[in-house]
Design a protein around this motif. Structure first.
Motif, mmCIF file in Angstrom:
data_model
loop_
_atom_site.group_PDB
_atom_site.id
_atom_site.type_symbol
_atom_site.label_atom_id
_atom_site.label_comp_id
_atom_site.label_asym_id
_atom_site.label_seq_id
_atom_site.Cartn_x
_atom_site.Cartn_y
_atom_site.Cartn_z
ATOM 1 N N TYR A 143 0.611 -1.380 0.041
ATOM 2 C CA TYR A 143 -0.096 -0.045 0.017
ATOM 3 C C TYR A 143 1.022 1.261 0.069
ATOM 4 O O TYR A 143 0.398 2.191 -0.645
ATOM 5 C CB TYR A 143 -0.936 0.038 1.238
ATOM 6 C CG TYR A 143 -1.951 -1.090 1.117
ATOM 7 C CD1 TYR A 143 -2.713 -1.422 -0.135
ATOM 8 C CD2 TYR A 143 -2.575 -1.576 2.288
ATOM 9 C CE1 TYR A 143 -3.431 -2.626 -0.225
ATOM 10 C CE2 TYR A 143 -3.700 -2.256 2.260
ATOM 11 C CZ TYR A 143 -3.994 -2.860 0.987
ATOM 12 O OH TYR A 143 -4.971 -3.863 0.813
ATOM 13 N N VAL A 144 2.098 1.306 0.684
ATOM 14 C CA VAL A 144 2.774 2.306 0.819
ATOM 15 C C VAL A 144 3.554 2.580 -0.730
ATOM 16 O O VAL A 144 3.584 3.798 -1.083
ATOM 17 C CB VAL A 144 4.081 2.155 1.890
ATOM 18 C CG1 VAL A 144 5.234 3.315 1.714
ATOM 19 C CG2 VAL A 144 3.597 2.131 3.260
ATOM 20 N N GLU A 145 3.967 1.526 -1.263
ATOM 21 C CA GLU A 145 4.318 1.701 -2.692
ATOM 22 C C GLU A 145 3.299 2.300 -3.665
ATOM 23 O O GLU A 145 3.470 2.916 -4.482
ATOM 24 C CB GLU A 145 4.826 0.426 -3.170
ATOM 25 C CG GLU A 145 6.087 -0.034 -2.351
ATOM 26 C CD GLU A 145 7.409 0.633 -2.687
ATOM 27 O OE1 GLU A 145 7.550 1.379 -3.757
ATOM 28 O OE2 GLU A 145 8.154 0.744 -1.635
ATOM 29 N N ASP A 146 2.058 1.640 -3.327
ATOM 30 C CA ASP A 146 0.922 2.394 -4.270
ATOM 31 C C ASP A 146 0.622 3.791 -3.853
ATOM 32 O O ASP A 146 0.449 4.543 -5.178
ATOM 33 C CB ASP A 146 -0.309 1.473 -4.116
ATOM 34 C CG ASP A 146 -0.319 -0.002 -4.472
ATOM 35 O OD1 ASP A 146 0.864 -0.223 -5.475
ATOM 36 O OD2 ASP A 146 -0.844 -0.839 -4.179
ATOM 37 N N LYS A 151 2.902 6.013 -2.984
ATOM 38 C CA LYS A 151 4.212 6.774 -3.601
ATOM 39 C C LYS A 151 3.870 6.742 -5.058
ATOM 40 O O LYS A 151 4.061 7.959 -5.787
ATOM 41 C CB LYS A 151 5.433 6.140 -3.250
ATOM 42 C CG LYS A 151 5.752 6.065 -1.946
ATOM 43 C CD LYS A 151 7.160 5.514 -1.618
ATOM 44 C CE LYS A 151 7.483 5.569 -0.019
ATOM 45 N NZ LYS A 151 8.711 5.025 0.286
ATOM 46 N N SER A 152 3.644 5.544 -5.762
ATOM 47 C CA SER A 152 3.211 5.677 -7.189
ATOM 48 C C SER A 152 2.068 6.390 -7.723
ATOM 49 O O SER A 152 2.280 7.237 -8.858
ATOM 50 C CB SER A 152 3.112 4.178 -7.682
ATOM 51 O OG SER A 152 2.981 4.134 -9.069
ATOM 52 N N SER A 153 1.155 6.558 -6.902
ATOM 53 C CA SER A 153 0.069 7.434 -7.297
ATOM 54 C C SER A 153 0.393 8.846 -7.040
ATOM 55 O O SER A 153 0.196 9.786 -8.041
ATOM 56 C CB SER A 153 -1.027 7.102 -6.406
ATOM 57 O OG SER A 153 -1.690 5.727 -6.423
ATOM 58 N N LYS A 154 1.194 9.268 -6.139
ATOM 59 C CA LYS A 154 1.656 10.708 -5.972
ATOM 60 C C LYS A 154 2.561 11.050 -7.085
ATOM 61 O O LYS A 154 2.331 12.099 -7.715
ATOM 62 C CB LYS A 154 2.505 10.957 -4.680
ATOM 63 C CG LYS A 154 1.337 10.729 -3.396
ATOM 64 C CD LYS A 154 2.132 10.808 -2.206
ATOM 65 C CE LYS A 154 1.216 11.109 -1.071
ATOM 66 N NZ LYS A 154 1.980 11.009 0.492
ATOM 67 N N SER A 155 3.303 10.454 -7.525
ATOM 68 C CA SER A 155 4.343 10.329 -8.528
ATOM 69 C C SER A 155 3.456 10.615 -9.929
ATOM 70 O O SER A 155 3.784 11.674 -10.487
ATOM 71 C CB SER A 155 5.380 9.490 -8.646
ATOM 72 O OG SER A 155 5.031 8.244 -9.082
#
Length: 777
Positions: A292-295, A297-301
């Motif tokens: 979830y943390v990686e998702d 970060k990916s969404s923010k980028s």
């Protein structure tokens, strides 16, 4: 809650013989309900007394027929032994008192009811009085007098006594009843007294109270049923709910149940198993959390990239503004194209009128002069002094022609051009009045031309501004620009504006502005050169904008000039037209390999116009040698002018070399002009230097590229007649002292690749000193 016993009301019953008539409409519902049940103290007489009275009434009526229940019929003469009227006079107050007394004593016992009932009988018997005939007559007169004096409708409706009196009077005298239109119609219910209203309110409250109590009882029953279901009473046991709630059952521990033995190993093992399960669950949760943390970060980028890469609001705003601009541009051009077409037609009609005037004048002058010379050669009609009689029109035409020729000779002498031949001029001079009229009409058209876009913003009438809008689109959003095929739409948008700029452009005029010097041409070239698309792609839609504009706009205008205005005999017009056509058809690279319909139409119109000129404007007459030997004779001068005019057309025709097909040019220039007209005129002329000069001029008109092939050993087939004439002239001149003219003929043969004929000529005439001319070739 105790309920009050329901009251019953009994309506008066009559025999079948007395109940056929309808009920009295004046009888109110309240009056019917006032007839109380048996036992009421003031509700009316007892049953026995009532039955006796009813019996007396039936016996008194006898066979008289039917009437209302509460009224007896009477006759005016009055039969013996029959009572005239019986009535019960009860006022409203008495009725209210009866109702109140009956309601106040509803709860009394049956013994008290019976006693009160006997006392009521005696009171009712004393209250009934039978009036005599005198009393009735007096009452009738009073009633009639009151009716006559009170012929009005009272506004006060709160007089129940009046209504009761009217009712009683109608009871006494049925024959004196008013007609239907005199009866009072009650439109509102009868007003209730205070006691009646209090009784009705009390009854409604008691009904509401009983309904609420019934609902409470139903609610209690439902709650008890739900409690029984929740307790789950054991089957077969019927215990009262109240008793069971007072003494709840207590679950006892059964000591007979045995548990498995427990030691530390078992406990430790279970704890380890539990710990392992919890650790596995924790690890899975940890992995899910990291995912979830990686998702996140990916969404923010992704959000940041989208915000930085493109702005949807700005792009939408740009597309919307571009759409509005194009719609306004199309509306503007659709409105202005009508005026542009009108001005185009006016200018075209003006130029056509001028061209037709010149062509018609030339043909008329040719006909008049030819006719005059023909008559002169035949000497059909002569006067005493030997001059030919001419009509006034012919004489005037010949004078005008000679006047213009003298002016041209003076102009050539002043310019120092002494080598000009008569007949090479275009003869395009117009009278000063015609020139002034033409200039005035042209100025008027140009004034209207300036007013077309006078009220239009530059963004919608300037080609440079229009292209800047689309250039901005191409730079900001190139993908959507090329997907929309804007390069195919731009020529259609620019067509009206370019036609507007070409209205005052005359491609037949000397020193007219070239296409490459026009503002719209340079703007389109700059737009194409600034294309961000790969320049190596020849199939780009932007690369074809200029060629499409020329194909759809410029070439059709040139075609109109060629078909209707161009004069092939005019060297000035032909040279200017060829210059513009060469730019379009030859120098422009995008047109080299394109075979468009408009291009083919232009070439066909050029060929057709030259054929028409050969057929209509070329005429070389043949006269007797005696007439043409004298170079100053009118016949010789006319023949010379027509020869040089045909040679001029040959030269103008061959100027289209490399633009028109070679076969077409050879057919027009060599097949028709040279072999049909020029060679015949040369054969009729006397051999000499003038003939050689004419042959040199013919050879100078021939394109050099026709004879540039080194492997070419023979001349063009259409040149065979010309070669034979040259050989014949050379043989005739070789016997005389015209050696230079023979040398000129050999050079002509060498130029047109008639090498074999040139060698034979040198050998036959023993001109060995001229062999060097062939070797040089």
């Amino acid at each position: 809650m105790a309920h009050r016993p329901q009251r019953t009301f009994r309506r008066r019953q009559v025999d079948s013989s007395d109940s056929d008539g309808p009920e009295d409409p004046a009888a109110e519902p309240g009056e019917q309900k006032e007839q109380a049940a048996p036992g009421s103290p003031a509700g009316g007489p007892p049953l026995g007394v009532r039955a006796e009275l009813m019996g007396r009434q039936r016996r008194a009526r006898g066979p008289r027929g039917r009437s209302r229940v509460w009224a007896s019929s009477r006759r005016a003469d009055g039969g013996p032994g029959v009572p005239e009227s019986r009535r019960v006079d009860l006022s409203t107050d008495e009725e209210d008192g009866i109702q109140h007394s009956s309601e106040s004593k509803d709860d009394q016992t049956s013994s008290s009811d019976s006693s009160s009932s006997s006392s009521e009988s005696s009171e009712f018997s004393s209250a009934v009085k039978i009036p005599d005939a005198a009393f009735i007559q007096t009452a009738r007169r009073k009633r009639e007098l009151a009716r006559a004096q009170g012929d009005y409708i009272p506004l006060d409706v709160n007089h129940p006594a009046t209504v009761s009196a009217m009712t009683r009077s109608s009871e006494e005298d049925p024959e004196s009843e008013p007609d239907n239109h005199e009866k009072r119609i009650l439109f509102t219910p009868k007003p209730q007294t205070l006691r009646q209203r209090m009784a009705a309110e009390t009854a409604s409250r008691s009904e509401e109270t009983s309904e609420e109590s019934q609902e409470d009882e139903n609610q209690d029953i439902w709650e008890q049923q739900q409690m029984r279901k929740a307790v789950k009473i054991t089957e077969g046991r019927d215990i009262d709910l109240s008793h069971r709630s007072d003494s709840p059952a207590v679950k006892k521990f059964d000591t007979s149940i045995s548990f498995p033995p427990v030691n530390l190993e078992i406990i430790k093992k279970q704890l380890n198993t539990r710990l392992t399960l919890l650790q596995d669950t924790h690890r899975s949760h940890q992995r899910e959390y990291e995912k979830y943390v990686e998702d996140i970060k990916s969404s923010k980028s992704t959000i940041q990239n989208l915000e930085s890469s493109s702005n949807q609001a700005l792009s939408y705003k740009f597309y919307k503004s571009m759409k509005m601009y194009v719609e306004n541009l199309i509306d503007c051009l659709n409105e202005k194209i009508i005026h542009i077409q009108e001005i185009e037609s006016s200018m075209h009609a003006l130029l056509l009128k001028q061209a037709m005037t010149l062509m018609k004048r030339r043909q008329d002058e040719l006909n008049h002069e030819s006719t005059y010379l023909q008559q002169l050669s035949c000497k059909a009609e002569t006067s005493t002094n030997g001059s030919l009689t001419l009509d006034e029109n012919t004489q005037k035409v010949l004078e005008e022609v000679e006047f213009r020729r003298s002016q041209r000779r003076q102009a050539r002498t002043f310019a120092g051009n002494c080598n000009h031949q008569e007949g090479m001029s275009s003869d395009e001079e117009l009278p000063s009045a015609d020139i002034t009229d033409f200039q005035k009409n042209q100025d008027d058209i140009l004034q209207d031309h300036k007013k077309v876009f006078e009220d239009v913003n530059d963004d919608f009438c300037s080609i440079q501004s229009i292209l800047l809008k689309f250039k901005e689109w191409r730079e900001k959003f190139p993908e959507s620009y090329y997907e929309a095929f804007i390069g195919l739409c731009i020529p259609k948008l620019l067509n009206p504006v370019i036609r507007f700029q070409l209205i005052d452009w005359n491609p037949l005029k000397l020193n007219s502005i070239g296409l490459k010097q026009m503002s719209w041409f340079t703007s389109i070239e700059e737009f194409i050169d600034s294309s961000v698309e790969d320049t190596k792609k020849d199939s780009s839609s932007d690369k074809k904008i200029l060629s499409t504009v020329i194909n759809k706009t410029v070439i059709p205008r040139l075609t109109d000039f060629v078909e209707f205005i161009w004069d092939p005999l005019s060297t000035t017009q032909t040279t200017s037209l060829i210059t513009h056509c060469r730019v379009i058809l030859e120098e422009h690279s995008s047109w080299k390999n394109e075979d468009s319909k408009s291009r083919q139409d232009l070439l066909k119109s050029i060929v057709s116009r030259m054929k028409k000129a050969v057929e209509d404007d070329i005429f070389i007459p043949l006269y007797p040698k005696s007439s043409v030997e004298d170079k100053t004779s009118p016949h010789s001068k006319f023949q010379e002018r027509q020869f040089w005019s045909a040679l001029k057309l040959l030269r103008n025709t061959l100027l289209w070399n490399r633009l028109l097909p070679d076969d077409t040019l050879r057919e027009l220039g060599l097949g028709k002009l040279l072999n049909r007209y020029l060679i015949i005129a040369l054969l009729s002329a006397t051999p000499g230097p003038d003939v050689v000069k004419k042959c040199s001029q013919i050879a100078a008109c021939l394109p050099e590229n026709w004879f540039e092939n080194p492997a070419m050993k023979m001349s063009i087939p259409q040149m065979e007649n010309f070669i034979q004439f040259l050989l014949q002239s050379a043989h005739n001149l070789s016997r005389s002292e015209f050696r230079n003219e023979v040398k000129e003929i050999i050079l002509i043969l060498v130029k047109i690749k008639a090498l074999h004929q040139a060698k034979s000529l040198i050998e036959d005439d023993h001109l060995n000193d001229l062999k060097s001319l062939i070797k040089e070739v």
